[in-house]
Design a protein around this motif. Structure first.
Motif, PDB file in Angstrom:
ATOM      1  N   ALA A 152       4.257   6.305  -8.395  1.00 35.10           N
ATOM      2  CA  ALA A 152       3.614   5.102  -7.852  1.00 35.10           C
ATOM      3  C   ALA A 152       2.097   5.140  -7.968  1.00 35.10           C
ATOM      4  O   ALA A 152       1.430   4.138  -7.735  1.00 35.10           O
ATOM      5  CB  ALA A 152       4.007   4.923  -6.386  1.00 35.10           C
ATOM      6  N   GLN A 154      -2.523   2.790  -5.806  1.00 37.10           N
ATOM      7  CA  GLN A 154      -1.066   2.840  -5.869  1.00 37.10           C
ATOM      8  C   GLN A 154      -0.524   1.435  -6.078  1.00 37.10           C
ATOM      9  O   GLN A 154      -0.964   0.486  -5.429  1.00 37.10           O
ATOM     10  CB  GLN A 154      -0.515   3.441  -4.577  1.00 37.10           C
ATOM     11  CG  GLN A 154       0.986   3.653  -4.560  1.00 37.10           C
ATOM     12  CD  GLN A 154       1.446   4.262  -3.249  1.00 37.10           C
ATOM     13  OE1 GLN A 154       0.794   4.075  -2.233  1.00 37.10           O
ATOM     14  NE2 GLN A 154       2.538   4.988  -3.264  1.00 37.10           N
ATOM     15  N   GLY A 155       0.422   1.311  -6.964  1.00 35.69           N
ATOM     16  CA  GLY A 155       1.032   0.010  -7.214  1.00 35.69           C
ATOM     17  C   GLY A 155       0.115  -0.896  -8.014  1.00 35.69           C
ATOM     18  O   GLY A 155      -0.903  -0.495  -8.568  1.00 35.69           O
ATOM     19  N   SER A 156       0.477  -2.167  -8.060  1.00 41.53           N
ATOM     20  CA  SER A 156      -0.271  -3.141  -8.840  1.00 41.53           C
ATOM     21  C   SER A 156      -1.224  -3.927  -7.950  1.00 41.53           C
ATOM     22  O   SER A 156      -1.044  -4.018  -6.730  1.00 41.53           O
ATOM     23  CB  SER A 156       0.689  -4.105  -9.552  1.00 41.53           C
ATOM     24  OG  SER A 156       1.508  -4.768  -8.599  1.00 41.53           O
TER      25      SER A 156
END
Length: 532
Positions: free
Chosen positions: A391, A455-457
């Motif tokens: 992630a 972390q992530g979009s």
């Protein structure tokens, strides 16, 4: 009577209240309390009396000191709990208080936000800027120039070591360099002769007189080829002259045919001898030139090999320019001019972190001597667990936030240097290394840090400054301005918190005004009103 009293004593010892038929005030037979006590004194032992005394003390303390009231656990817990919802919804702040509190307003805005993962880490030396200086050779410490915590510059002397191995290596370098100089001269000689022979042969192709050739090449080096080539050329000219006169006499009938044939044969032999001398001289001089060049190249390689051997002895981590100085540096501090003396130098600017040797001490190759480090740039080493690695979105050169709890400036920015290629077996984590500027040397290797990793979009979200969001007993809320001096508490649900901004998932709409400065003062006023 005795059975009744005994039952009562058993009830008291067990902690149970007396049964309805055996009250302390009056016995079942109608006897008074004084009579019962008298019987107890006569018939019961000291242990039963002690139990009855304890029971009486319990009854007095719970009824007299507490006023006869027994608060239940539920009511006590309810009084202890003060949920955030019990706070007032509005608070008023006079104008003077608003000014001193620094009340500032802002609006709820929509902006791209990135969630982050916080992982533990520590500060460490930059591996490229820390040198555990071990003794490169066996020897004796002649001088120690550096002290602990001393700041040094690139090329400064640390210590002087006397080692026969270094002397032999330096002698080998000088011997190879002398051999190289000899080969240089031999190559120059062979090249000069080869070039002059080629020039001579080009000149003789035009058949100049021997005297002119001798004058032209009087000061040019030809070696043994001068006699061979010019001798054959002179004889060829003579035979050609005789052959020309022979043809004239033969046409007049003066000479016989046999003599003419002999002189013609002599001309052919002279030409063959001259051509042979030219070819042999041209081949020989070129071969000697190439052989001399090859010998020179080999001598140069041997010089490089001997220098590499010496560099290996004095330390390969010094760098080419420092190693070259270390090979022979008569002007540097502590150098005595002895071939066996080696002065150890620092390869970069830094601080001497530790010293392990003293003057006169004998050391062996590999023994620790100094630790020199440049802490102006430190490494942040973090561990990302394999469950969280997928992630995380980090690349080399990306900036990440670093929180150093033990430093004066907590929030810092580092740049990702590299990410480990494998998962470490012991920690089941992926190592991450980032570079952190430390110009003021306030940070120290070994300090604990927190590293925030994206972390992530990225997503569009409603956000307010972190200073606008207050929390009380697990509930997040902001203050919304109403009329002059009045503010309303608005409960919100938060999302991403990147330290500067907080995502508002619910509770507010885009463009709504909120208090972004002084919100803590408003929260304090609410708490005071609650206590009142």
């Amino acid at each position: 009577m005795n059975a009744s009293v005994t039952a009562e004593g058993q009830d008291e010892r067990s902690g149970r209240p007396p049964r309805s038929g055996a009250a302390i005030g009056k016995s079942p037979g109608g006897r008074t309390t004084a009579g019962v006590v008298a019987m107890i004194r006569k018939g019961l032992g000291g242990s039963v009396a002690l139990a009855l005394g304890a029971l009486a003390w319990w009854w007095i303390s719970t009824h007299h000191f507490s006023g006869g009231e027994h608060p239940s656990e539920e009511s006590a817990a309810a009084g202890a709990r003060a949920p955030a919802s019990a706070l007032a919804d509005e608070v008023f702040l006079p104008e003077g208080s608003r000014t001193s509190a620094g009340i500032e307003l802002g609006t709820v805005t929509r902006m791209p936000m990135h969630d982050h993962l916080t992982v533990p880490g520590r500060l460490d030396y930059d591996a490229r800027r820390r040198l555990d200086y071990a003794s490169p050779v066996d020897g004796i410490i002649s001088q120690v120039f550096a002290q602990v915590r001393q700041r040094v510059s690139k090329g400064d002397s640390l210590a002087e070591v006397s080692s026969p191995a270094v002397g032999m290596a330096r002698d080998e370098v000088r011997r190879r360099e002398d051999d190289k100089q000899i080969e240089i001269k031999a190559a120059e000689w062979a090249t000069t002769i080869s070039d002059n022979v080629e020039s001579l042969l080009e000149s003789l192709a035009h058949k100049p007189p021997v005297a002119d050739v001798e004058v032209m090449f009087k000061d040019r080096i030809l070696g043994s080829n001068r006699e061979k080539i010019l001798g054959a050329y002179s004889k060829l000219l003579l035979v050609e002259k005789v052959n020309r006169s022979t043809r004239e006499l033969g046409d007049g009938g003066v000479l016989s045919g046999r003599i003419i044939e002999e002189r013609t044969s002599n001309l052919e032999v002279a030409k063959a001898n001259f051509d042979s001398a030219c070819e042999e001289a041209l081949f020989t001089t070129r071969q000697e030139r190439d052989r001399a060049r090859a010998s020179l190249a080999q001598a140069d390689r041997l010089v490089q090999v001997s220098k590499e051997h010496l560099r290996t002895l004095v330390g390969s981590r010094l760098g080419a320019e420092i190693a070259a100085v270390a090979e022979d540096a008569p002007d540097s501090p502590g150098d005595t001019g002895s071939l066996s003396t080696l002065v150890l130098r620092t390869p970069f600017d830094g601080v001497v972190e530790d010293v392990f040797v003293a003057r006169g001490e004998r050391v062996q190759g590999g023994d620790p001597m100094f630790v020199v480090a440049d802490t102006s740039l430190l490494w942040v080493r973090a561990q990302i667990h394999e469950r969280e690695w997928t992630a995380v979105d980090v690349v080399q050169g990306q900036q990440v936030k670093v929180n150093v709890p033990g430093a004066e400036r907590h929030e810092l920015v580092a740049r990702v240097h590299h990410v480990g290629a494998i998962v470490e077996a012991e920690s089941r984590s992926v190592p991450l290394v980032a570079e952190l500027e430390n110009d003021d040397a306030h940070l120290k290797p070994g300090m604990f840090v927190w590293v925030d990793l994206p972390q992530g979009s990225v997503r569009d979200a409603l956000a307010v400054p972190a200073s606008a969001v207050m929390r009380h007993e697990g509930e997040a809320f902001v203050f919304e301005p109403l009329t002059e001096g009045r503010y309303r508490r608005v409960a919100v649900t938060t999302g991403i918190d990147n330290g500067d901004l907080v995502e508002i998932v619910s509770g507010l709409q885009e463009g709504e005004p909120v208090v972004v400065g002084g919100a803590f003062v408003l929260k304090s006023e609410l708490l005071l009103e609650k206590e009142d």
